[in-house]
Scaffold this motif. Structure first.
Motif, PDB file in Angstrom:
ATOM      1  N   GLN A 188      59.054 -55.076 -29.235  1.00  0.00           N
ATOM      2  CA  GLN A 188      59.117 -55.007 -27.773  1.00  0.00           C
ATOM      3  C   GLN A 188      59.054 -56.386 -27.123  1.00  0.00           C
ATOM      4  O   GLN A 188      59.790 -56.668 -26.183  1.00  0.00           O
ATOM      5  CB  GLN A 188      57.997 -54.103 -27.227  1.00  0.00           C
ATOM      6  CG  GLN A 188      58.216 -52.644 -27.529  1.00  0.00           C
ATOM      7  CD  GLN A 188      59.552 -52.135 -27.003  1.00  0.00           C
ATOM      8  OE1 GLN A 188      59.970 -52.422 -25.878  1.00  0.00           O
ATOM      9  NE2 GLN A 188      60.255 -51.374 -27.817  1.00  0.00           N
ATOM     10  N   GLN A 189      58.185 -57.248 -27.638  1.00  0.00           N
ATOM     11  CA  GLN A 189      58.080 -58.588 -27.050  1.00  0.00           C
ATOM     12  C   GLN A 189      59.354 -59.400 -27.310  1.00  0.00           C
ATOM     13  O   GLN A 189      59.826 -60.117 -26.433  1.00  0.00           O
ATOM     14  CB  GLN A 189      56.860 -59.327 -27.576  1.00  0.00           C
ATOM     15  CG  GLN A 189      56.616 -60.611 -26.819  1.00  0.00           C
ATOM     16  CD  GLN A 189      55.271 -61.226 -27.092  1.00  0.00           C
ATOM     17  OE1 GLN A 189      54.481 -60.726 -27.873  1.00  0.00           O
ATOM     18  NE2 GLN A 189      54.998 -62.338 -26.451  1.00  0.00           N
ATOM     19  N   CYS A 190      59.920 -59.259 -28.499  1.00  0.00           N
ATOM     20  CA  CYS A 190      61.166 -59.978 -28.807  1.00  0.00           C
ATOM     21  C   CYS A 190      62.313 -59.455 -27.948  1.00  0.00           C
ATOM     22  O   CYS A 190      63.129 -60.230 -27.446  1.00  0.00           O
ATOM     23  CB  CYS A 190      61.496 -59.862 -30.288  1.00  0.00           C
ATOM     24  SG  CYS A 190      60.355 -60.798 -31.341  1.00  0.00           S
ATOM     25  N   LYS A 191      62.366 -58.155 -27.767  1.00  0.00           N
ATOM     26  CA  LYS A 191      63.408 -57.553 -26.925  1.00  0.00           C
ATOM     27  C   LYS A 191      63.299 -58.086 -25.497  1.00  0.00           C
ATOM     28  O   LYS A 191      64.294 -58.515 -24.907  1.00  0.00           O
ATOM     29  CB  LYS A 191      63.234 -56.027 -26.948  1.00  0.00           C
ATOM     30  CG  LYS A 191      64.179 -55.269 -26.069  1.00  0.00           C
ATOM     31  CD  LYS A 191      63.902 -53.770 -26.191  1.00  0.00           C
ATOM     32  CE  LYS A 191      64.791 -52.959 -25.303  1.00  0.00           C
ATOM     33  NZ  LYS A 191      64.595 -51.515 -25.510  1.00  0.00           N
ATOM     34  N   ALA A 192      62.089 -58.094 -24.943  1.00  0.00           N
ATOM     35  CA  ALA A 192      61.885 -58.586 -23.582  1.00  0.00           C
ATOM     36  C   ALA A 192      62.274 -60.064 -23.465  1.00  0.00           C
ATOM     37  O   ALA A 192      62.895 -60.473 -22.480  1.00  0.00           O
ATOM     38  CB  ALA A 192      60.431 -58.384 -23.159  1.00  0.00           C
ATOM     39  N   TRP A 193      61.959 -60.860 -24.496  1.00  0.00           N
ATOM     40  CA  TRP A 193      62.288 -62.285 -24.479  1.00  0.00           C
ATOM     41  C   TRP A 193      63.800 -62.498 -24.521  1.00  0.00           C
ATOM     42  O   TRP A 193      64.333 -63.350 -23.821  1.00  0.00           O
ATOM     43  CB  TRP A 193      61.589 -62.981 -25.638  1.00  0.00           C
ATOM     44  CG  TRP A 193      61.843 -64.452 -25.709  1.00  0.00           C
ATOM     45  CD1 TRP A 193      62.490 -65.124 -26.703  1.00  0.00           C
ATOM     46  CD2 TRP A 193      61.472 -65.455 -24.752  1.00  0.00           C
ATOM     47  NE1 TRP A 193      62.551 -66.472 -26.422  1.00  0.00           N
ATOM     48  CE2 TRP A 193      61.930 -66.699 -25.232  1.00  0.00           C
ATOM     49  CE3 TRP A 193      60.812 -65.413 -23.536  1.00  0.00           C
ATOM     50  CZ2 TRP A 193      61.736 -67.895 -24.539  1.00  0.00           C
ATOM     51  CZ3 TRP A 193      60.620 -66.607 -22.838  1.00  0.00           C
ATOM     52  CH2 TRP A 193      61.080 -67.815 -23.350  1.00  0.00           C
ATOM     53  N   LEU A 194      64.498 -61.700 -25.325  1.00  0.00           N
ATOM     54  CA  LEU A 194      65.956 -61.814 -25.389  1.00  0.00           C
ATOM     55  C   LEU A 194      66.587 -61.403 -24.060  1.00  0.00           C
ATOM     56  O   LEU A 194      67.538 -62.038 -23.588  1.00  0.00           O
ATOM     57  CB  LEU A 194      66.506 -60.978 -26.541  1.00  0.00           C
ATOM     58  CG  LEU A 194      66.214 -61.524 -27.933  1.00  0.00           C
ATOM     59  CD1 LEU A 194      66.554 -60.498 -29.001  1.00  0.00           C
ATOM     60  CD2 LEU A 194      66.957 -62.828 -28.177  1.00  0.00           C
TER      61      LEU A 194
ATOM     62  N   ILE B  18      71.309 -59.698 -32.518  1.00  0.00           N
ATOM     63  CA  ILE B  18      70.607 -59.598 -31.238  1.00  0.00           C
ATOM     64  C   ILE B  18      70.526 -58.147 -30.790  1.00  0.00           C
ATOM     65  O   ILE B  18      69.475 -57.671 -30.347  1.00  0.00           O
ATOM     66  CB  ILE B  18      71.289 -60.495 -30.191  1.00  0.00           C
ATOM     67  CG1 ILE B  18      71.093 -61.970 -30.588  1.00  0.00           C
ATOM     68  CG2 ILE B  18      70.760 -60.217 -28.790  1.00  0.00           C
ATOM     69  CD1 ILE B  18      71.924 -62.958 -29.818  1.00  0.00           C
ATOM     70  N   LEU B  19      71.628 -57.415 -30.936  1.00  0.00           N
ATOM     71  CA  LEU B  19      71.628 -55.993 -30.555  1.00  0.00           C
ATOM     72  C   LEU B  19      70.724 -55.154 -31.461  1.00  0.00           C
ATOM     73  O   LEU B  19      70.241 -54.101 -31.051  1.00  0.00           O
ATOM     74  CB  LEU B  19      73.056 -55.442 -30.560  1.00  0.00           C
ATOM     75  CG  LEU B  19      73.981 -56.003 -29.478  1.00  0.00           C
ATOM     76  CD1 LEU B  19      75.412 -55.506 -29.689  1.00  0.00           C
ATOM     77  CD2 LEU B  19      73.476 -55.659 -28.081  1.00  0.00           C
TER      78      LEU B  19
ATOM     79  N   GLN C 131      72.372 -60.436 -19.183  1.00  0.00           N
ATOM     80  CA  GLN C 131      73.568 -59.612 -19.347  1.00  0.00           C
ATOM     81  C   GLN C 131      73.386 -58.568 -20.462  1.00  0.00           C
ATOM     82  O   GLN C 131      74.090 -57.555 -20.486  1.00  0.00           O
ATOM     83  CB  GLN C 131      74.817 -60.476 -19.595  1.00  0.00           C
ATOM     84  CG  GLN C 131      74.875 -61.174 -20.942  1.00  0.00           C
ATOM     85  CD  GLN C 131      74.201 -62.538 -21.000  1.00  0.00           C
ATOM     86  OE1 GLN C 131      73.266 -62.822 -20.273  1.00  0.00           O
ATOM     87  NE2 GLN C 131      74.691 -63.385 -21.896  1.00  0.00           N
ATOM     88  N   LEU C 132      72.435 -58.794 -21.366  1.00  0.00           N
ATOM     89  CA  LEU C 132      72.182 -57.810 -22.421  1.00  0.00           C
ATOM     90  C   LEU C 132      71.647 -56.498 -21.848  1.00  0.00           C
ATOM     91  O   LEU C 132      71.784 -55.447 -22.467  1.00  0.00           O
ATOM     92  CB  LEU C 132      71.196 -58.364 -23.451  1.00  0.00           C
ATOM     93  CG  LEU C 132      71.709 -59.509 -24.315  1.00  0.00           C
ATOM     94  CD1 LEU C 132      70.572 -60.114 -25.131  1.00  0.00           C
ATOM     95  CD2 LEU C 132      72.828 -59.036 -25.223  1.00  0.00           C
ATOM     96  N   ARG C 133      71.054 -56.563 -20.665  1.00  0.00           N
ATOM     97  CA  ARG C 133      70.537 -55.338 -20.019  1.00  0.00           C
ATOM     98  C   ARG C 133      71.675 -54.393 -19.633  1.00  0.00           C
ATOM     99  O   ARG C 133      71.464 -53.209 -19.445  1.00  0.00           O
ATOM    100  CB  ARG C 133      69.731 -55.685 -18.776  1.00  0.00           C
ATOM    101  CG  ARG C 133      68.462 -56.430 -19.067  1.00  0.00           C
ATOM    102  CD  ARG C 133      67.722 -56.745 -17.759  1.00  0.00           C
ATOM    103  NE  ARG C 133      66.656 -57.700 -17.955  1.00  0.00           N
ATOM    104  CZ  ARG C 133      65.432 -57.396 -18.344  1.00  0.00           C
ATOM    105  NH1 ARG C 133      65.115 -56.150 -18.580  1.00  0.00           N
ATOM    106  NH2 ARG C 133      64.518 -58.331 -18.486  1.00  0.00           N
ATOM    107  N   THR C 134      72.885 -54.934 -19.504  1.00  0.00           N
ATOM    108  CA  THR C 134      74.022 -54.096 -19.110  1.00  0.00           C
ATOM    109  C   THR C 134      74.654 -53.375 -20.298  1.00  0.00           C
ATOM    110  O   THR C 134      75.527 -52.531 -20.101  1.00  0.00           O
ATOM    111  CB  THR C 134      75.106 -54.938 -18.406  1.00  0.00           C
ATOM    112  OG1 THR C 134      75.692 -55.847 -19.344  1.00  0.00           O
ATOM    113  CG2 THR C 134      74.526 -55.704 -17.216  1.00  0.00           C
ATOM    114  N   VAL C 135      74.227 -53.723 -21.497  1.00  0.00           N
ATOM    115  CA  VAL C 135      74.771 -53.062 -22.689  1.00  0.00           C
ATOM    116  C   VAL C 135      74.249 -51.627 -22.699  1.00  0.00           C
ATOM    117  O   VAL C 135      73.043 -51.402 -22.578  1.00  0.00           O
ATOM    118  CB  VAL C 135      74.344 -53.808 -23.979  1.00  0.00           C
ATOM    119  CG1 VAL C 135      74.756 -53.033 -25.218  1.00  0.00           C
ATOM    120  CG2 VAL C 135      74.935 -55.210 -23.997  1.00  0.00           C
ATOM    121  N   PRO C 136      75.136 -50.655 -22.834  1.00  0.00           N
ATOM    122  CA  PRO C 136      74.680 -49.257 -22.846  1.00  0.00           C
ATOM    123  C   PRO C 136      73.867 -48.949 -24.098  1.00  0.00           C
ATOM    124  O   PRO C 136      73.917 -49.677 -25.086  1.00  0.00           O
ATOM    125  CB  PRO C 136      75.998 -48.465 -22.838  1.00  0.00           C
ATOM    126  CG  PRO C 136      77.012 -49.395 -23.421  1.00  0.00           C
ATOM    127  CD  PRO C 136      76.579 -50.784 -23.044  1.00  0.00           C
TER     128      PRO C 136
END
Length: 144
Positions: free
Chosen positions: A52-58, A14-15, A64-69
């Motif tokens: 980009q679309q897959c990233k936005a969907w995840l 995922i990352l 909480q993935l948005r908080t990953v530095p």
């Protein structure tokens, strides 16, 4: 493939999509292929066409993935450091695997190869080129 299908992926995969964590091409293609609902082309093409679309969907599924530095630069492809960073994020998030749903068919990205072929000029059309009347100055932009 059912649009409501859920599959569990390891956080490292995922990352790779959300933060550009280096992964194997197969690992990257597997998660993106699942998300878009079809076999993904090469990893590089997949990243460009669907990343980009897959990233936005995840991010939508797991805010909480948005908080990953931002991932650090790993010296000389240091796999141990990559694994340690992914493990650190798993510990911080409290999960080393996350359930993922496919992108719904109505919003799934199209196939870039098909879209390219649809826009390509007719291969059966004959183009006549006059070598004495070029479209542009062959010396444009050059200086002596």
């Amino acid at each position: 493939m059912d649009a409501n299908e859920v599959r569990v992926f390891d956080l490292y995969s995922i990352l790779a999509v959300t933060h550009g964590l280096p992964s194997t091409p197969q690992q990257y293609r597997e998660i993106v292929g699942f998300l878009i609902g079809r076999t993904a082309p090469s990893a590089g093409m997949t990243a460009i066409a669907y990343g980009q679309q897959c990233k936005a969907w995840l991010f939508e599924q797991h805010p909480q993935l948005r908080t990953v530095p931002a991932r650090p630069d790993f010296a000389e492809d240091d796999e141990a450091a990559m694994d340690a960073w992914a493990a650190q994020q798993a510990k911080r998030l409290g999960a080393d695997r996350l359930p993922v749903r496919r992108i719904p068919d109505e919003t799934a990205p199209g196939d870039p190869l098909t879209e390219f072929a649809d826009r390509a000029p007719d291969p059966w059309k004959v183009y006549n080129v006059d070598p004495d009347a070029p479209d542009c100055d062959p010396n444009a932009g050059w200086s002596e």
